[in-house]
Design a protein around this motif. Sequence first.
Motif, PDB file in Angstrom:
ATOM      1  N   GLY A 220      51.304  39.353  36.447  1.00 25.90           N
ATOM      2  CA  GLY A 220      50.765  40.699  36.263  1.00 25.90           C
ATOM      3  C   GLY A 220      49.858  41.118  37.406  1.00 25.90           C
ATOM      4  N   VAL A 221      49.029  40.185  37.866  1.00 22.41           N
ATOM      5  CA  VAL A 221      48.135  40.471  38.991  1.00 22.41           C
ATOM      6  C   VAL A 221      48.938  40.719  40.257  1.00 22.41           C
ATOM      7  N   LEU A 222      49.942  39.881  40.503  1.00 20.59           N
ATOM      8  CA  LEU A 222      50.767  40.044  41.705  1.00 20.59           C
ATOM      9  C   LEU A 222      51.506  41.379  41.684  1.00 20.59           C
ATOM     10  N   ARG A 223      51.994  41.779  40.518  1.00 31.60           N
ATOM     11  CA  ARG A 223      52.687  43.069  40.420  1.00 31.60           C
ATOM     12  C   ARG A 223      51.723  44.223  40.653  1.00 31.60           C
ATOM     13  N   ALA A 224      50.469  44.060  40.224  1.00 31.03           N
ATOM     14  CA  ALA A 224      49.473  45.103  40.470  1.00 31.03           C
ATOM     15  C   ALA A 224      49.128  45.185  41.951  1.00 31.03           C
ATOM     16  N   LEU A 225      49.044  44.028  42.614  1.00 26.37           N
ATOM     17  CA  LEU A 225      48.734  43.999  44.043  1.00 26.37           C
ATOM     18  C   LEU A 225      49.911  44.490  44.877  1.00 26.37           C
ATOM     19  N   GLN A 226      51.136  44.160  44.445  1.00 23.82           N
ATOM     20  CA  GLN A 226      52.329  44.503  45.215  1.00 23.82           C
ATOM     21  C   GLN A 226      53.449  44.927  44.251  1.00 23.82           C
ATOM     22  N   THR A 274      47.108  50.591  28.748  1.00 24.63           N
ATOM     23  CA  THR A 274      46.737  49.268  28.282  1.00 24.63           C
ATOM     24  C   THR A 274      47.874  48.331  28.615  1.00 24.63           C
ATOM     25  N   GLU A 275      47.619  47.375  29.501  1.00 22.58           N
ATOM     26  CA  GLU A 275      48.671  46.507  29.978  1.00 22.58           C
ATOM     27  C   GLU A 275      48.485  45.097  29.429  1.00 22.58           C
ATOM     28  N   GLU A 276      49.587  44.331  29.434  1.00 21.54           N
ATOM     29  CA  GLU A 276      49.540  42.965  28.954  1.00 21.54           C
ATOM     30  C   GLU A 276      48.548  42.150  29.774  1.00 21.54           C
ATOM     31  N   TYR A 277      47.782  41.313  29.072  1.00 17.81           N
ATOM     32  CA  TYR A 277      46.755  40.466  29.678  1.00 17.81           C
ATOM     33  C   TYR A 277      45.615  41.283  30.297  1.00 17.81           C
ATOM     34  N   GLY A 278      45.498  42.542  29.926  1.00 17.41           N
ATOM     35  CA  GLY A 278      44.364  43.346  30.372  1.00 17.41           C
ATOM     36  C   GLY A 278      44.366  43.689  31.840  1.00 17.41           C
ATOM     37  N   ILE A 279      45.522  43.573  32.511  1.00 23.67           N
ATOM     38  CA  ILE A 279      45.598  43.873  33.943  1.00 23.67           C
ATOM     39  C   ILE A 279      45.798  45.370  34.118  1.00 23.67           C
ATOM     40  N   ALA A 280      44.895  46.017  34.833  1.00 23.16           N
ATOM     41  CA  ALA A 280      44.949  47.469  34.974  1.00 23.16           C
ATOM     42  C   ALA A 280      44.312  47.877  36.294  1.00 23.16           C
ATOM     43  N   SER A 281      44.341  49.162  36.571  1.00 22.32           N
ATOM     44  CA  SER A 281      43.724  49.706  37.783  1.00 22.32           C
ATOM     45  C   SER A 281      43.282  51.134  37.517  1.00 22.32           C
ATOM     46  N   LEU A 376      40.260  50.262  42.082  1.00 21.78           N
ATOM     47  CA  LEU A 376      39.839  48.972  41.551  1.00 21.78           C
ATOM     48  C   LEU A 376      40.978  48.408  40.713  1.00 21.78           C
ATOM     49  N   ILE A 377      41.396  47.173  41.031  1.00 20.76           N
ATOM     50  CA  ILE A 377      42.453  46.471  40.301  1.00 20.76           C
ATOM     51  C   ILE A 377      41.841  45.207  39.722  1.00 20.76           C
ATOM     52  N   GLY A 378      42.070  44.957  38.439  1.00 17.47           N
ATOM     53  CA  GLY A 378      41.434  43.781  37.862  1.00 17.47           C
ATOM     54  C   GLY A 378      41.998  43.358  36.526  1.00 17.47           C
ATOM     55  N   GLY A 380      40.903  42.693  32.578  1.00 15.93           N
ATOM     56  CA  GLY A 380      39.898  42.907  31.540  1.00 15.93           C
ATOM     57  C   GLY A 380      38.735  43.759  32.006  1.00 15.93           C
ATOM     58  N   MET A 381      38.991  44.721  32.881  1.00 14.73           N
ATOM     59  CA  MET A 381      37.918  45.577  33.377  1.00 14.73           C
ATOM     60  C   MET A 381      37.437  46.541  32.285  1.00 14.73           C
ATOM     61  N   ASN A 382      36.134  46.742  32.222  1.00 13.96           N
ATOM     62  CA  ASN A 382      35.560  47.778  31.368  1.00 13.96           C
ATOM     63  C   ASN A 382      35.292  48.977  32.271  1.00 13.96           C
ATOM     64  N   ARG A 383      36.212  49.923  32.262  1.00 14.20           N
ATOM     65  CA  ARG A 383      36.124  51.043  33.200  1.00 14.20           C
ATOM     66  C   ARG A 383      34.825  51.825  33.029  1.00 14.20           C
TER      67      ARG A 383
END
Length: 424
Positions: A220-226, A274-281, A376-378, A380-383
């Motif tokens: 999920g993080v890799l997909r958010a980064l790229q 709301t994305e799986e594992y809390g990965i969002a931007s 900001l990409i992260g 479980g971020m609390n926006r």
Amino acid sequence: MTRDDQIAQEKKTTFLEGKRLRQEKIPVTVLSGYLGAGKTTVLNHVLNNRNGLKVAVIVNDLSELNIDAELVRDGGKLSRTDETLVEMSNGCICCTLREDLLREVERLAREDRFDYILIESTGIGEPVPVAQTFSYIDEELGIDLTKFCRLDTMVTVVDAYRFWHDYSSGETLLDRNQATGENDTREVVDLLIDQIEFCDVLLLNKCDMVEEESLHELEGVLRALQPGARLLRTVNGAIDPSAILNTGLFDFEQASLSAGWIRELEKPQHTPETEEYGIASFVYERVRPFHPGRLMDWMRDWPAEVVRSKGTIWLATRNDYAQSFSQAGPSIQLGPEGCWVAALPKAERLEILRDEPELRRSWHPEYGDRINRFVLIGIGMNRAELEAGLDACLLSDAELPYDWRRFEDPFPNVAGELPKAATP
């Protein structure tokens, strides 16, 4: 042979069309990835399953003894008569050995006996300069590889087992004795992100060494980064050669704009998901300058849940110049990006506004094009909390009438590394 067998055989050899049709330009695949990720293992697996494709292999190693080349020579089963292995040692093909790379690729292409060129870059190499080598004419050397070659695929191999360790280490290449020289002050995390954000295919290797849930989170993080790259899992570098050979995926302009932070900034509107594992931007955007002292204090206690952040910052004390901002793990960098259009002489400013209608539409009556805008990409971020913390760093209503030049400014005067954030 049955019809089904024929179809299966056709699918199996699709990636060999370049060989059968003898394209005018030789396709090239470049393997990047940090040290130990498994590039050589991937390369050997492809060479052992290439179904007769005649391949020229270039292996780049920073050290004098090219260990990876020895491993390829022993494990890649290259034909001594039809194929070749070129060792490039004592430097990186993205910088010190770039001229050597140009000459070697031109020589190999002119021999006109290879179906493909496979390049394994050194573990500390950056992919963008290598891609530029195949995309532009080198005026000084008079070499134009675009006449002979077609950069087909940029591949980045990611170590699923060690990624988070390297990401959060806070170490430089010098700390690890992996630098190209004493002036190479790059951080390990910045190199990891550079390699991930510029590629067509991401190979997440060593997946057998990581729990399934952790793998899903990392994916999920890799997909958010790229988000633009194909993401494939591998164990021991085992990959179908057609996944990285003759894919036709590479396009320099698209690759340059494929990073997650760029795509996020370019969205006309961002709808939180709301994305799986809390990965969002999300994009932080405010038309009010930061107080440098308060912003520096906030950055020193960088929130661990923010994995990647990048964009433009407006510092009150530097009202004429936009600041380029980049964060990856504990590495935070900030420096001059260029002059705000609003700070230019009137005639030049009016000329730019006349030619850029989009800029005219977003123009602020008092501040012009000055703005804080970064992604900001992260996990479980609390926006709301993050935005509140950043908002507290902006100039208050009471501070706006002051002479902004008199505020405390602990940031460096030139582009550079800031004091390290707390390690996640």
